[in-house]
Design an enzyme around this catalytic site. Sequence first.
Site, PDB file in Angstrom:
ATOM      1  N   MET A   8     -64.851  -3.707  19.336  1.00 20.54           N
ATOM      2  CA  MET A   8     -64.060  -3.927  20.984  1.00 20.54           C
ATOM      3  C   MET A   8     -62.985  -3.003  20.989  1.00 20.54           C
ATOM      4  SD  MET A   8     -66.189  -6.209  21.906  1.00 20.54           S
ATOM      5  CE  MET A   8     -65.549  -7.736  23.623  1.00 20.54           C
ATOM      6  N   HIS A  43     -74.372  -4.654  26.384  1.00 21.93           N
ATOM      7  CA  HIS A  43     -73.316  -5.267  26.994  1.00 21.93           C
ATOM      8  C   HIS A  43     -74.296  -6.557  27.281  1.00 21.93           C
ATOM      9  CE1 HIS A  43     -70.403  -6.004  29.571  1.00 21.93           C
ATOM     10  NE2 HIS A  43     -71.138  -5.857  30.528  1.00 21.93           N
TER      11      HIS A  43
END
Length: 192
Positions: A93, A112
């Site tokens: 992240m 994703h």
Amino acid sequence: HNIVILISGTGSNMAAIVQAAERERWHEQPGARVAAVISNRADAQGLAFARERGIATAVLEHGGFATREAFDAELAALIDRHAPALVVLAGFMRILSAGFVARYAGRLLNIHPSLLPAFTGLHTHQRAIDAGCRFAGCTVHQVTAELDVGPIVEQAVVPILAGDDAATLAARVLSQEHLVYPRAIVRVLSKQ
Ligand code: GRF
């Protein structure tokens, strides 16, 4: 082919990749192994999983760096110790600098949780539900300087069911991520 996986948290995608590599004997075909798991958070649960399997781990927290570029340079140094054929972002992240992306161009993948190009960015499941989508899914793509954009390698689709909320949809997508990512990696490495 050495694979280095970058995580920030649970690392369930990393775990699925490690288990696929063992189960499918990647060390024989395509001659690949997960050489290291690196996290930007010391509390990432995935680190314990990797350590239990004797996979090299490292932690690099961004707090100690004045700039994104300085962090990315140190991260690249850690990664390059393993001379990776492939760098795999799995629940990692952090936004990566253009210099980092350029360094690993063509051998940098991300997963994703949406059917790209729809729903780049965060909160993808809630956004798909709010938009009235009938389907959702996940995408493995080559990483480029633009966030969540890049040549698509693999996708999987799941239905959005009546009564779904972000959590139930996320769980359904995540189970597909664990199937899609190992397949995408073998495909990319078999082409190299
Ligand atoms: C997953 O939703 C994945 O789509 C995204 O990060 C989340 C956590 O992944 N990339 P993991 O369990 O840490 O692999």
